[in-house]
Design an enzyme around this catalytic site. Structure first.
Site, PDB file in Angstrom:
ATOM      1  N   HIS A  83      62.217  13.148 -45.116  1.00  0.00           N
ATOM      2  CA  HIS A  83      63.609  13.439 -44.766  1.00  0.00           C
ATOM      3  C   HIS A  83      63.697  14.446 -43.622  1.00  0.00           C
ATOM      4  O   HIS A  83      64.510  14.301 -42.718  1.00  0.00           O
ATOM      5  CB  HIS A  83      64.363  13.962 -45.989  1.00  0.00           C
ATOM      6  N   TYR A  93      73.898  13.739 -48.027  1.00  0.00           N
ATOM      7  CA  TYR A  93      73.713  13.359 -49.437  1.00  0.00           C
ATOM      8  C   TYR A  93      74.959  12.773 -50.091  1.00  0.00           C
ATOM      9  O   TYR A  93      74.859  11.740 -50.769  1.00  0.00           O
ATOM     10  CB  TYR A  93      73.125  14.532 -50.235  1.00  0.00           C
ATOM     11  N   GLU A 135      64.047  20.759 -48.687  1.00  0.00           N
ATOM     12  CA  GLU A 135      64.199  20.458 -47.250  1.00  0.00           C
ATOM     13  C   GLU A 135      64.674  21.700 -46.487  1.00  0.00           C
ATOM     14  O   GLU A 135      64.263  21.930 -45.349  1.00  0.00           O
ATOM     15  CB  GLU A 135      65.162  19.267 -47.082  1.00  0.00           C
TER      16      GLU A 135
HETATM   17  C1  HEM Z   1      68.564  11.595 -54.161  1.00  0.00           C
HETATM   18  C2  HEM Z   1      68.637  11.105 -52.929  1.00  0.00           C
HETATM   19  C3  HEM Z   1      67.518  10.403 -52.192  1.00  0.00           C
HETATM   20  C4  HEM Z   1      66.372   9.821 -52.674  1.00  0.00           C
HETATM   21  C5  HEM Z   1      65.890   9.712 -54.112  1.00  0.00           C
HETATM   22  C6  HEM Z   1      65.654   9.305 -51.511  1.00  0.00           C
HETATM   23  C7  HEM Z   1      64.432   8.642 -51.563  1.00  0.00           C
HETATM   24  C8  HEM Z   1      63.654   8.343 -50.467  1.00  0.00           C
HETATM   25  C9  HEM Z   1      62.300   7.835 -50.526  1.00  0.00           C
HETATM   26  C10 HEM Z   1      61.531   7.510 -51.816  1.00  0.00           C
HETATM   27  C11 HEM Z   1      61.862   7.699 -49.238  1.00  0.00           C
HETATM   28  C12 HEM Z   1      60.472   7.243 -48.779  1.00  0.00           C
HETATM   29  C13 HEM Z   1      59.637   8.513 -48.555  1.00  0.00           C
HETATM   30  C14 HEM Z   1      58.214   8.264 -48.147  1.00  0.00           C
HETATM   31  O1  HEM Z   1      57.500   7.573 -48.895  1.00  0.00           O
HETATM   32  O2  HEM Z   1      57.790   8.735 -47.088  1.00  0.00           O
HETATM   33  C15 HEM Z   1      62.944   8.104 -48.352  1.00  0.00           C
HETATM   34  C16 HEM Z   1      62.898   8.067 -46.973  1.00  0.00           C
HETATM   35  C17 HEM Z   1      64.016   8.227 -46.159  1.00  0.00           C
HETATM   36  N1  HEM Z   1      65.267   8.633 -46.554  1.00  0.00           N
HETATM   37 FE1  HEM Z   1      65.818   9.105 -48.440  1.00  0.00          FE
HETATM   38  N2  HEM Z   1      66.379   9.568 -50.378  1.00  0.00           N
HETATM   39  C18 HEM Z   1      67.523  10.222 -50.739  1.00  0.00           C
HETATM   40  C19 HEM Z   1      68.523  10.657 -49.896  1.00  0.00           C
HETATM   41  C20 HEM Z   1      68.614  10.357 -48.534  1.00  0.00           C
HETATM   42  C21 HEM Z   1      69.728  10.681 -47.680  1.00  0.00           C
HETATM   43  C22 HEM Z   1      70.976  11.440 -48.118  1.00  0.00           C
HETATM   44  C23 HEM Z   1      69.439  10.198 -46.433  1.00  0.00           C
HETATM   45  C24 HEM Z   1      70.342  10.297 -45.210  1.00  0.00           C
HETATM   46  C25 HEM Z   1      71.042   9.267 -44.748  1.00  0.00           C
HETATM   47  C26 HEM Z   1      68.127   9.596 -46.502  1.00  0.00           C
HETATM   48  C27 HEM Z   1      67.434   9.019 -45.444  1.00  0.00           C
HETATM   49  C28 HEM Z   1      66.101   8.664 -45.455  1.00  0.00           C
HETATM   50  C29 HEM Z   1      65.348   8.268 -44.263  1.00  0.00           C
HETATM   51  C30 HEM Z   1      65.910   8.189 -42.839  1.00  0.00           C
HETATM   52  C31 HEM Z   1      64.033   7.986 -44.714  1.00  0.00           C
HETATM   53  C32 HEM Z   1      62.838   7.532 -43.834  1.00  0.00           C
HETATM   54  C33 HEM Z   1      63.004   6.159 -43.226  1.00  0.00           C
HETATM   55  C34 HEM Z   1      62.661   5.012 -44.128  1.00  0.00           C
HETATM   56  O3  HEM Z   1      61.532   4.922 -44.632  1.00  0.00           O
HETATM   57  O4  HEM Z   1      63.539   4.136 -44.326  1.00  0.00           O
HETATM   58  N3  HEM Z   1      67.666   9.703 -47.797  1.00  0.00           N
HETATM   59  N4  HEM Z   1      64.019   8.503 -49.141  1.00  0.00           N
END
Ligand code: HEM
Length: 142
Positions: A83, A93, A135
């Site tokens: 993130h 979020y 973060e």
């Molecule tokens: C409780 C809330 C959230 C959970 C559980 C979550 C979960 C995840 C997970 C499991 C990954 C993959 C991480 C890795 O293996 O490197 C990830 C990547 C990512 N998350 Fe989240 N996330 C959350 C909230 C958000 C929010 C609020 C945003 C903003 C729009 C966001 C944007 C991204 C982006 C840009 C990536 C990396 C790009 C991708 O792999 O698609 N996430 N997140």
């Protein structure tokens, strides 16, 4: 401070249908998110894989283990680092949370009772708060 027992039970009980429909839920989540908050689209520009499509399933899986935060540690750290690398900020979020809940409601239909949605909301923001806090530390150290 943790999730209420009731929330954990409901999330566990509905984790399976959510996981089974994770693809449909996350597809709708992104549509809703990008329609209402087009500025978030750029965050996913370099998304290397479909990892993030597992968000809904991840929330369920992690919520089910919420009583055992040690198990979650490594996964949360990886998420927080990804993130921070992609520029996710605290204000994103609620945007994702509202979109995710709307998508769960649409895809699960009648199964998504008010009680179920309230439990998932609590679980999402519980995880969200943990991620935001970590973060914040990572951004400050950068
Ligand atoms: C409780 C809330 C959230 C959970 C559980 C979550 C979960 C995840 C997970 C499991 C990954 C993959 C991480 C890795 O293996 O490197 C990830 C990547 C990512 N998350 Fe989240 N996330 C959350 C909230 C958000 C929010 C609020 C945003 C903003 C729009 C966001 C944007 C991204 C982006 C840009 C990536 C990396 C790009 C991708 O792999 O698609 N996430 N997140």
């Amino acid at each position: 401070m943790g999730l209420t027992k009731e929330t954990v039970e409901i999330v566990k009980a509905t984790a399976k249908p959510v996981a089974e429909n994770a693809e449909a839920i996350t597809t709708r989540m992104y549509e809703i998110l990008f329609e209402n908050h087009p500025e978030t689209r750029a965050l996913f520009n370099d998304a290397p894989s479909d990892q993030h499509k597992k968000l809904a399933a991840a929330v369920g899986a992690y919520a089910a283990n919420i009583e055992n935060l040690d198990v979650l540690g490594d996964a949360l750290e990886k998420m927080a680092q990804t993130h921070v690398r992609t520029g996710v900020k605290p204000e994103h979020y609620p945007m994702v949370g509202v979109s995710l809940l709307a998508a769960v409601k649409e895809v699960l239909g009648d199964a998504a009772t008010d009680e179920v949605l309230a439990a998932w909301k609590e679980a999402y923001f519980f995880l969200g708060d943990l991620l935001i806090a970590r973060e914040k530390e990572l951004y400050a150290a950068a």
